[in-house]
Motif scaffolding. Structure first.
Motif, mmCIF file in Angstrom:
data_model
loop_
_atom_site.group_PDB
_atom_site.id
_atom_site.type_symbol
_atom_site.label_atom_id
_atom_site.label_comp_id
_atom_site.label_asym_id
_atom_site.label_seq_id
_atom_site.Cartn_x
_atom_site.Cartn_y
_atom_site.Cartn_z
ATOM 1 N N GLU A 3 0.820 -1.219 0.000
ATOM 2 C CA GLU A 3 0.000 0.000 0.000
ATOM 3 C C GLU A 3 0.852 1.266 0.000
ATOM 4 O O GLU A 3 0.305 2.364 -0.080
ATOM 5 C CB GLU A 3 -0.914 0.000 1.227
ATOM 6 C CG GLU A 3 -1.949 -1.111 1.255
ATOM 7 C CD GLU A 3 -1.370 -2.440 1.749
ATOM 8 O OE1 GLU A 3 -2.089 -3.449 1.670
ATOM 9 O OE2 GLU A 3 -0.196 -2.474 2.207
ATOM 10 N N GLY A 4 2.180 1.106 0.102
ATOM 11 C CA GLY A 4 3.065 2.267 0.076
ATOM 12 C C GLY A 4 3.489 2.767 1.430
ATOM 13 O O GLY A 4 4.220 3.761 1.531
ATOM 14 N N LEU A 5 3.057 2.128 2.521
ATOM 15 C CA LEU A 5 3.469 2.534 3.857
ATOM 16 C C LEU A 5 4.893 2.050 4.117
ATOM 17 O O LEU A 5 5.219 0.883 3.875
ATOM 18 C CB LEU A 5 2.517 1.941 4.902
ATOM 19 C CG LEU A 5 2.876 2.185 6.367
ATOM 20 C CD1 LEU A 5 2.821 3.675 6.688
ATOM 21 C CD2 LEU A 5 1.937 1.397 7.273
ATOM 22 N N ALA A 53 -8.325 9.296 22.779
ATOM 23 C CA ALA A 53 -9.577 9.492 23.508
ATOM 24 C C ALA A 53 -10.667 10.037 22.605
ATOM 25 O O ALA A 53 -11.853 9.792 22.825
ATOM 26 C CB ALA A 53 -9.355 10.428 24.688
ATOM 27 N N THR A 54 -10.320 10.810 21.591
ATOM 28 C CA THR A 54 -11.307 11.385 20.693
ATOM 29 C C THR A 54 -10.961 11.038 19.252
ATOM 30 O O THR A 54 -9.787 10.882 18.901
ATOM 31 C CB THR A 54 -11.356 12.914 20.848
ATOM 32 O OG1 THR A 54 -12.304 13.445 19.897
ATOM 33 C CG2 THR A 54 -10.006 13.542 20.596
ATOM 34 N N HIS A 55 -12.005 10.862 18.452
ATOM 35 C CA HIS A 55 -11.801 10.542 17.044
ATOM 36 C C HIS A 55 -11.983 11.775 16.166
ATOM 37 O O HIS A 55 -11.910 11.685 14.950
ATOM 38 C CB HIS A 55 -12.792 9.463 16.594
ATOM 39 C CG HIS A 55 -12.649 8.197 17.387
ATOM 40 N ND1 HIS A 55 -13.531 7.141 17.257
ATOM 41 C CD2 HIS A 55 -11.731 7.825 18.319
ATOM 42 C CE1 HIS A 55 -13.166 6.165 18.069
ATOM 43 N NE2 HIS A 55 -12.082 6.569 18.738
ATOM 44 N N ALA A 56 -12.250 12.924 16.793
ATOM 45 C CA ALA A 56 -12.508 14.143 16.029
ATOM 46 C C ALA A 56 -11.211 14.698 15.473
ATOM 47 O O ALA A 56 -10.149 14.611 16.093
ATOM 48 C CB ALA A 56 -13.192 15.178 16.910
ATOM 49 N N GLY A 57 -11.303 15.303 14.295
ATOM 50 C CA GLY A 57 -10.148 15.939 13.691
ATOM 51 C C GLY A 57 -9.190 14.928 13.104
ATOM 52 O O GLY A 57 -9.393 13.719 13.144
ATOM 53 N N GLU A 58 -8.096 15.443 12.558
ATOM 54 C CA GLU A 58 -7.092 14.576 11.942
ATOM 55 C C GLU A 58 -6.260 13.904 13.022
ATOM 56 O O GLU A 58 -5.797 14.543 13.968
ATOM 57 C CB GLU A 58 -6.194 15.382 11.007
ATOM 58 C CG GLU A 58 -5.197 14.502 10.268
ATOM 59 C CD GLU A 58 -4.238 15.323 9.412
ATOM 60 O OE1 GLU A 58 -3.574 16.205 9.973
ATOM 61 O OE2 GLU A 58 -4.179 15.057 8.207
ATOM 62 N N LEU A 59 -6.043 12.592 12.901
ATOM 63 C CA LEU A 59 -5.209 11.832 13.828
ATOM 64 C C LEU A 59 -3.885 11.514 13.161
ATOM 65 O O LEU A 59 -3.832 11.221 11.965
ATOM 66 C CB LEU A 59 -5.909 10.535 14.246
ATOM 67 C CG LEU A 59 -7.247 10.680 14.987
ATOM 68 C CD1 LEU A 59 -7.854 9.306 15.231
ATOM 69 C CD2 LEU A 59 -7.035 11.401 16.310
ATOM 70 N N GLY A 61 2.951 12.861 15.091
ATOM 71 C CA GLY A 61 3.128 11.606 14.382
ATOM 72 C C GLY A 61 3.405 11.806 12.905
ATOM 73 O O GLY A 61 2.919 12.753 12.267
ATOM 74 N N ALA A 62 4.210 10.885 12.339
ATOM 75 C CA ALA A 62 4.614 11.005 10.935
ATOM 76 C C ALA A 62 3.525 10.538 9.977
ATOM 77 O O ALA A 62 3.558 10.910 8.791
ATOM 78 C CB ALA A 62 5.893 10.189 10.701
ATOM 79 N N TRP A 63 2.579 9.733 10.473
ATOM 80 C CA TRP A 63 1.600 9.159 9.553
ATOM 81 C C TRP A 63 0.184 9.566 9.943
ATOM 82 O O TRP A 63 -0.226 9.413 11.103
ATOM 83 C CB TRP A 63 1.677 7.632 9.572
ATOM 84 C CG TRP A 63 2.956 7.098 9.012
ATOM 85 C CD1 TRP A 63 3.261 6.893 7.704
ATOM 86 C CD2 TRP A 63 4.105 6.699 9.752
ATOM 87 N NE1 TRP A 63 4.511 6.391 7.561
ATOM 88 C CE2 TRP A 63 5.076 6.250 8.810
ATOM 89 C CE3 TRP A 63 4.442 6.670 11.108
ATOM 90 C CZ2 TRP A 63 6.326 5.787 9.189
ATOM 91 C CZ3 TRP A 63 5.689 6.205 11.485
ATOM 92 C CH2 TRP A 63 6.619 5.771 10.527
ATOM 93 N N PRO A 64 -0.572 10.101 8.976
ATOM 94 C CA PRO A 64 -1.984 10.385 9.257
ATOM 95 C C PRO A 64 -2.772 9.075 9.262
ATOM 96 O O PRO A 64 -2.428 8.110 8.569
ATOM 97 C CB PRO A 64 -2.403 11.282 8.092
ATOM 98 C CG PRO A 64 -1.493 10.894 6.969
ATOM 99 C CD PRO A 64 -0.181 10.516 7.600
ATOM 100 N N ALA A 82 -9.240 -0.719 15.789
ATOM 101 C CA ALA A 82 -8.618 -0.836 14.473
ATOM 102 C C ALA A 82 -8.279 0.553 13.950
ATOM 103 O O ALA A 82 -9.123 1.448 13.926
ATOM 104 C CB ALA A 82 -9.554 -1.550 13.512
ATOM 105 N N VAL A 83 -7.016 0.709 13.554
ATOM 106 C CA VAL A 83 -6.521 1.995 13.046
ATOM 107 C C VAL A 83 -6.040 1.792 11.614
ATOM 108 O O VAL A 83 -5.268 0.863 11.347
ATOM 109 C CB VAL A 83 -5.370 2.526 13.923
ATOM 110 C CG1 VAL A 83 -4.786 3.789 13.318
ATOM 111 C CG2 VAL A 83 -5.864 2.776 15.337
ATOM 112 N N GLU A 84 -6.476 2.633 10.711
ATOM 113 C CA GLU A 84 -6.037 2.550 9.324
ATOM 114 C C GLU A 84 -5.014 3.642 9.048
ATOM 115 O O GLU A 84 -5.285 4.835 9.215
ATOM 116 C CB GLU A 84 -7.218 2.689 8.367
ATOM 117 C CG GLU A 84 -6.824 2.491 6.902
ATOM 118 C CD GLU A 84 -7.999 2.588 5.962
ATOM 119 O OE1 GLU A 84 -7.937 3.421 5.027
ATOM 120 O OE2 GLU A 84 -8.980 1.853 6.180
ATOM 121 N N ILE A 85 -3.802 3.225 8.653
ATOM 122 C CA ILE A 85 -2.718 4.146 8.335
ATOM 123 C C ILE A 85 -2.236 3.834 6.927
ATOM 124 O O ILE A 85 -1.774 2.728 6.654
ATOM 125 C CB ILE A 85 -1.550 4.006 9.332
ATOM 126 C CG1 ILE A 85 -2.033 4.261 10.768
ATOM 127 C CG2 ILE A 85 -0.416 4.952 8.981
ATOM 128 C CD1 ILE A 85 -0.967 4.005 11.812
#
Length: 609
Positions: free
Chosen positions: A518-520, A586-592, A550-553, A569-572
């Motif tokens: 996937e290019g990661l 703790a929050t899923h709002a905004g860019e992680l 963090g380096a990866w969104p 589950a986290v998708e990077i």
């Protein structure tokens, strides 16, 4: 639950019709011509019918049981046609059966002339006629009974040291006997009441049905009741015996929720095992379009074979046990070539999924069944597996856990050096399965035998084995120590079968990073991997952390529950990772954004899938 009214009325209507003739006969008792009865001739006819039916039933039993077994178990060509022919007398009118018998044994047939005409109009003729028309009742019952006997009972009996004849008479026949006995009773009653074929083959001496016909023709209906009483009396006696036998066989069943806990026990006083006791095997078996072709030489004694349904793992276990033919390869236990021995001489303990307890034997009889059972060892395992109070119970009166421990005690009572378990906990719910797994794990520490567990549960394999064989479609995917296989699965398919997460494939790039499809680009501290090589990688859930720097969104893709622990589950960059819920943002709002600790990334050379 009460049946619906239409069904109830239909059943009641037929029941009334079947009972009505008996009710209608009651007034005839007082009107019968008792004074005109020839009691000597009547009882002579009764004696002829009872004796001939008994001899015919004995003949049917001696020949019908083997024939029923053959029809149930044989796969030879023409066996279906034979089964059809031997049941034809059920469909033929009795007079037709008598005519056919005259073609064979009549006074003008070759066989009849050879015996000087003694096969007709004789007691022998009555027996031959009754045997022909009544035999199918026992044959059908025996065939159905033997077909219903689980073949696993024969397999287990073989691994306990019993040859084919012993297995038949001590296991298969006793299990099938209740149905065979019912068929024998029907055959006797059919022979006792046979008229059509008998009157054609042997009019004399009079059997009871023929004598009844003769008296009816000469004296009419008033003379019938005295002649019917013996027949009705015999039928009532048979019915009472049938009801009584069913009542005596009934036994209460225990709650399967109880009795699964293993009583604490001390180490068994068994002799030390040989240091070179190891199992090594190569197995090849072709069954239709499926071919099993595997080999394994483990270095430890606690082993597991894991794979999906249909992968051949149970077939491999049966080959080791000698229950399936091995087309090529050797099976060695230490210096012993098991492949050269029949299953009854392999000195093993084999436990199928339902534990293979014989339904007609008590716990005490189960433990005494192995050919080389050691009474002292059996008493030890009864006490230390918490079974000494259950010795007179049948398998249906035991809980799942008690059945498992009885099967274990039975195998261990013969000092076996190899224990084979085929999906021993597959049918159990999770709490009971965990308890019994711990019980087996405790027992493995006490015995010196090699244990092989076939399972599709990776957690079970990790608990009960030191080495693991992963197979699929009859081929080995990976073999090795449990820790190594779980930590470094050879392929993505192996990782999937083991239920592993955060595992993938990639290519080593300059600087030691691993690029996924996937290019990661994953950081890795392993500097021994050649640039451009294909590798497998695994990321520890603790190596991922959500930080603003963090380096990866990434984004939250969902949650899951595994063994009571919740994961997020986290998708990077198109790759999904699982991280512990307590480490999730703790929050899923905004860019992680996420960091990946290079020390938590493990990589190793990939193998071809």
């Amino acid at each position: 639950m009460r049946p619906s009214k239409p069904l109830w009325w239909l059943g009641a209507l037929l029941a009334v019709y079947l009972c009505a003739p008996f009710v209608a006969s009651i007034p005839q008792i007082g009107q019968a011509d008792w004074a005109g009865v020839d009691w000597h001739a009547t009882w002579s006819a009764v004696g002829v019918s009872v004796a001939s039916a008994s001899v015919a039933s004995l003949i049917i039993l001696v020949g019908g049981v083997p024939l029923g077994y053959w029809l149930a178990r044989s796969r030879a060509r023409g066996i279906a046609l034979l089964g059809f022919v031997v049941q034809l007398p059920l469909a033929l009118p009795p007079l037709t059966s008598g005519v056919l018998l005259l073609f064979l044994i009549g006074p003008y047939s070759a066989l009849g002339q050879f015996f000087g005409g003694t096969l007709t109009d004789s007691f022998t003729g009555i027996i031959l006629a009754e045997t022909f028309v009544a035999a199918p009742f026992l044959i059908v019952a025996a065939r159905s009974a033997f077909a219903a006997v689980d073949p696993v009972h024969d397999d287990v009996a073989a691994t306990l040291g019993h040859h084919a004849a012993s297995r038949f008479f001590r296991v298969t026949l006793p299990v099938a006997w209740p149905a065979i006995r019912a068929g024998l009773a029907l055959a006797w009653l059919r022979a006792f009441g046979e008229f059509g074929a008998t009157v054609m083959v042997a009019y004399h001496p009079y059997s009871l049905p023929v004598y009844t016909y003769v008296v009816f023709g000469g004296q009419g209906l008033p003379a019938m009741m005295p002649l019917l009483l013996p027949t009705l009396g015999i039928a009532i006696i048979c019915a009472v015996l049938s009801v009584y036998s069913r009542g005596t066989r009934a036994a209460p069943e225990v709650n399967p929720e109880n009795g699964d806990e293993l009583t604490a026990f001390t180490p068994a006083p068994s002799p030390p095992a040989s240091a070179d006791l190891r199992l090594a095997f190569a197995a090849r078996r072709r069954l239709g379009a499926f071919t099993l072709d595997i080999a394994w030489q483990p270095q430890t004694r606690r082993l597991a074979i894991i794979g999906p349904s249909g992968s051949g793992k149970s077939l491999a276990l049966r080959i080791i046990a000698g229950l399936e033919h091995n087309d090529a390869g050797a099976i060695m236990l230490g210096a012993t070539d098991l492949g050269a021995l029949p299953p009854e001489r392999r000195q093993i303990g084999y436990m199928p999924q339902d534990y293979g307890l014989f339904p007609h034997m008590t716990v005490a009889q189960q433990l005494a069944f192995p050919v080389d059972a050691d009474a002292a060892s059996a008493r030890y395992w009864l006490a230390h597996l918490g079974l000494d109070a259950l010795t007179q119970r049948l398998p249906r009166q035991l809980s799942f856990g008690q059945r498992q421990r009885v099967a274990l005690a039975r195998a261990l009572s013969r000092h076996t050096q190899l224990l084979l378990f085929d999906e021993p906990f597959a049918a159990l719910d999770t709490p009971r399965r965990r308890r019994l797994q711990q019980s087996l794990r405790a027992l493995q520490r006490e015995v010196g035998a090699v244990t092989v567990v076939v399972t599709h549960d990776p957690d079970e394999a990790a608990l009960l084995a030191d080495e693991l064989l992963v197979i699929e479609q009859g081929r080995v995917l990976q073999a090795g120590g449990v820790a190594d296989v779980f930590q470094r699965p050879a392929t993505l398919r192996v990782a999937e079968l083991l239920g592993l997460h955060n595992v993938g494939e990639g290519i080593v790039r300059a600087g030691g990073v691993i690029e996924t499809p996937e290019g990661l680009c994953l950081p890795c501290v392993n500097t021994t991997l050649a640039v451009g090589s294909r590798v497998m990688w695994r990321v520890s859930p603790r190596a991922l952390a959500a930080t603003p720097e963090g380096a990866w969104p990434g984004r939250i893709a969902g949650t899951s529950l595994r063994h009571g622990d919740r994961y997020v589950a986290v998708e990077i960059a198109g790759v999904t990772f699982d991280i512990a819920a307590e480490d999730a943002p703790a929050t899923h709002a905004g860019e992680l954004r996420f960091t990946i600790d290079a020390n938590g990334v493990l990589a190793w050379p990939a193998r071809d899938s």
